[in-house]
Design an enzyme around this catalytic site. Sequence first.
Site, PDB file in Angstrom:
ATOM      1  CE  LYS A 266      -3.753  -2.562   2.059  1.00  0.00           C
ATOM      2  NZ  LYS A 266      -4.506  -3.013   3.225  1.00  0.00           N
TER       3      LYS A 266
ATOM      4  CD  GLN B  29      -3.459  -4.863   6.310  1.00  0.00           C
ATOM      5  OE1 GLN B  29      -3.406  -3.847   5.622  1.00  0.00           O
ATOM      6  NE2 GLN B  29      -3.984  -5.998   5.859  1.00  0.00           N
TER       7      GLN B  29
ATOM      8  CG  ASP C 299      -9.701  -0.760   4.379  1.00  0.00           C
ATOM      9  OD1 ASP C 299      -9.264  -0.912   3.228  1.00  0.00           O
ATOM     10  OD2 ASP C 299      -9.070  -1.063   5.411  1.00  0.00           O
TER      11      ASP C 299
END
Length: 300
Positions: A52, A96, A119
């Site tokens: 990322k 995460q 997200d």
Amino acid sequence: MALIDGNKIAGKIKEEIRKEVAAMMDAGKNSPHLAAILIGDDPASHTYVAYKEKDCKAAGIISSIYKKSDKIKEEELFEIIDFINNDDEIDGLIVQLPLPDHISEQKVIQRINPAKDVDGFHPLNIGKMILNLPTYFPATPYGIIQLLEKYNIETEGKNCVVLGRSNIVGTPVSILLSRKTNPGNCTVTICHSRTRELKKIAANADILIAAIGKPGYVTADMVKNNAVVIDVGIHRVRSSKTNSGYNLVGDVKFDEVSKKCSYITPVPGGVGPMTRIALLQNTLKAAKKIIYPEGYTLSK
Ligand code: NAP
């Protein structure tokens, strides 16, 4: 059979994002900024966050990573999330997953300001997706619908079978494809571990999406002739044929299924690169305040 080339589509989108970010900076605006919180030492999580970071750099997006021990208390993690929520210079925040067992994933997701939830996991954003309101789509489903769109694959009226009902892949992609949109307007069936006659249901799919997490689970007898097959699975399996000693495979037995279908995504190079690019697209939307107005916060 035609291969759906996720690398090619993601590469084009990345270039568009890079140009848009450069234009924002030329206009005197800040470049978008993505923050990632990474808890513990899980090698896969570290690899994903490193990807990322690399993707952000290539697109001109700033990234900051907050690495914390897996002993961190829930309250301490909330403090970091609150700090990022309140930092006007940070546009997007991801935590995460997975998290250590003592930390509630849902509490963490719900602590993130929905305006920074790139997200697309916050219940408000999931709810907006169901209601067809502007929102951040979760990255993998967003990547999948863009592949269908870019390859002009007709979805209206098609039977779509989704194997898997996770919150990050199976459930949101089934929602996106059943909405009154294009891509969308599918008749969607979701299969999971309690489904009876899964093979028979899968074999009726015009569009089959495999997100089951089992290497090579989907065999040719489960696929209708000329179906579109989207393989979400990623697995490292041992191989004596590669220098690294392993191979990446999906949930679909590519060699036999590719002979029967009209389109298929390869692994690697199909859904994976689109998942990565979708996060950058959401970060750009967050920076441009397209979905939520400047200064938006959800009152607790
Ligand atoms: P997950 O959370 O493990 O969910 C798997 C789903 O498959 C569950 O709904 C489960 O049913 C169902 N399932 C498992 N075994 C089954 C069986 N034998 N028969 C029927 N249903 C079964 O997985 P996920 O996070 O959605 O990920 C799925 C796969 O995609 C994994 O390989 C993952 O690594 C990969 N992935 C790839 C990307 C990418 O960018 N390419 C992104 C995310 C995930 P229950 O709900 O009943 O347990």
